[in-house]
Design a protein around this motif. Structure first.
Motif, short mmCIF file in Angstrom:
data_model
loop_
_atom_site.label_atom_id
_atom_site.label_comp_id
_atom_site.label_asym_id
_atom_site.label_seq_id
_atom_site.Cartn_x
_atom_site.Cartn_y
_atom_site.Cartn_z
N PHE A 75 0.81 -1.22 0.00
CA PHE A 75 0.00 0.00 0.00
C PHE A 75 0.84 1.27 0.00
CE2 PHE A 75 -3.13 -2.84 2.20
CZ PHE A 75 -4.13 -2.77 1.24
N ALA A 76 2.15 1.16 0.12
CA ALA A 76 3.00 2.34 0.25
C ALA A 76 3.12 3.06 -1.10
CB ALA A 76 4.38 1.95 0.76
N ALA A 77 2.56 4.25 -1.16
CA ALA A 77 2.65 5.05 -2.38
C ALA A 77 2.31 6.50 -2.05
CB ALA A 77 1.68 4.53 -3.44
N ARG A 78 2.80 7.38 -2.88
CA ARG A 78 2.45 8.79 -2.77
C ARG A 78 1.11 8.99 -3.46
NH1 ARG A 78 5.87 10.54 1.09
NH2 ARG A 78 7.91 9.71 0.65
N LYS A 79 0.24 9.83 -2.89
CA LYS A 79 -1.10 9.98 -3.46
C LYS A 79 -1.73 11.35 -3.26
CE LYS A 79 -3.25 8.02 0.63
NZ LYS A 79 -2.35 8.80 1.43
N GLN A 80 -0.94 12.36 -2.94
CA GLN A 80 -1.48 13.70 -2.75
C GLN A 80 -1.63 14.38 -4.11
OE1 GLN A 80 -2.43 14.66 0.34
NE2 GLN A 80 -1.75 12.65 1.01
N VAL A 81 -2.86 14.69 -4.50
CA VAL A 81 -3.12 15.21 -5.84
C VAL A 81 -2.36 16.49 -6.12
CG1 VAL A 81 -4.90 16.06 -7.42
CG2 VAL A 81 -5.37 14.08 -5.95
N GLY A 82 -2.47 17.47 -5.28
CA GLY A 82 -1.80 18.75 -5.52
C GLY A 82 -0.30 18.60 -5.66
N GLU A 83 0.28 17.83 -4.76
CA GLU A 83 1.73 17.61 -4.79
C GLU A 83 2.13 16.85 -6.06
OE1 GLU A 83 4.83 16.52 -1.35
OE2 GLU A 83 3.47 14.87 -1.85
N SER A 84 1.30 15.91 -6.48
CA SER A 84 1.62 15.13 -7.68
C SER A 84 1.59 15.99 -8.94
CB SER A 84 0.68 13.94 -7.83
OG SER A 84 -0.62 14.36 -8.22
#
Length: 110
Positions: A75-84
Motif C-alpha cells: 500500500f505504500a505510495a504517494r497519493k497527494q493530488v496537488g503535490e503530484s
C-alpha cells in the motif's frame, strides 16, 4: 502466516493490519511515516523505511527473511493530488521505484 504490509500505518493499510490481526495473522509493517501513524498498527512490528530509497530492496529482503514473511500486501505510495501535479516526475520516481524495490526484496528473499 506472517504478512508484510507496506504503508501499513496509513489509513487503508491500518485497516488491513487490523483485519489481519482479527484473522489471527502475524503482521509486520514497513512505512516511512510521512503520513502514517504508528499508533494505528496495534502492536505489529514496525520498520521505518522509505521503500523508494536506494538499497531499500536489499533491506526489504533482509526483513522478509528475518521475519519469515509468507506474503506481502503493498500500500505504500504517494497519493497527494496537488503535490503530484507540482512534482509529477518525483511522484513517478517514488511510486515506481517503491514498487520495484518491493519486488526486488521479494525476489531476493528466501
Amino acid at each position: 502466516m506472517t504478512v508484510l504490509v507496506t504503508g501499513g500505518c496509513g489509513y487503508i493499510g491500518a485497516h488491513v493490519v487490523h483485519a489481519l490481526h482479527q484473522a489471527g495473522e502475524r503482521v509486520v509493517v514497513v512505512d516511512d511515516l510521512s503520513y502514517g501513524k504508528p499508533a494505528r498498527i496495534e502492536g505489529a512490528r514496525l520498520y521505518g523505511i522509505d521503500i523508494a530509497a536506494p538499497g531499500a530492496g536489499d533491506r526489504l529482503a533482509e526483513i522478509l527473511n528475518a521475519e519469515d514473511v509468507d506474503s506481502v500486501i503493498h500500500f505504500a505510495a504517494r497519493k497527494q493530488v496537488g503535490e503530484s501535479v507540482e512534482k509529477p516526475l518525483w511522484y513517478y520516481q517514488q511510486n515506481i521505484n517503491g514498487m520495484l524495490n518491493v519486488l526486488t526484496g521479494m525476489t531476493q528473499s528466501k
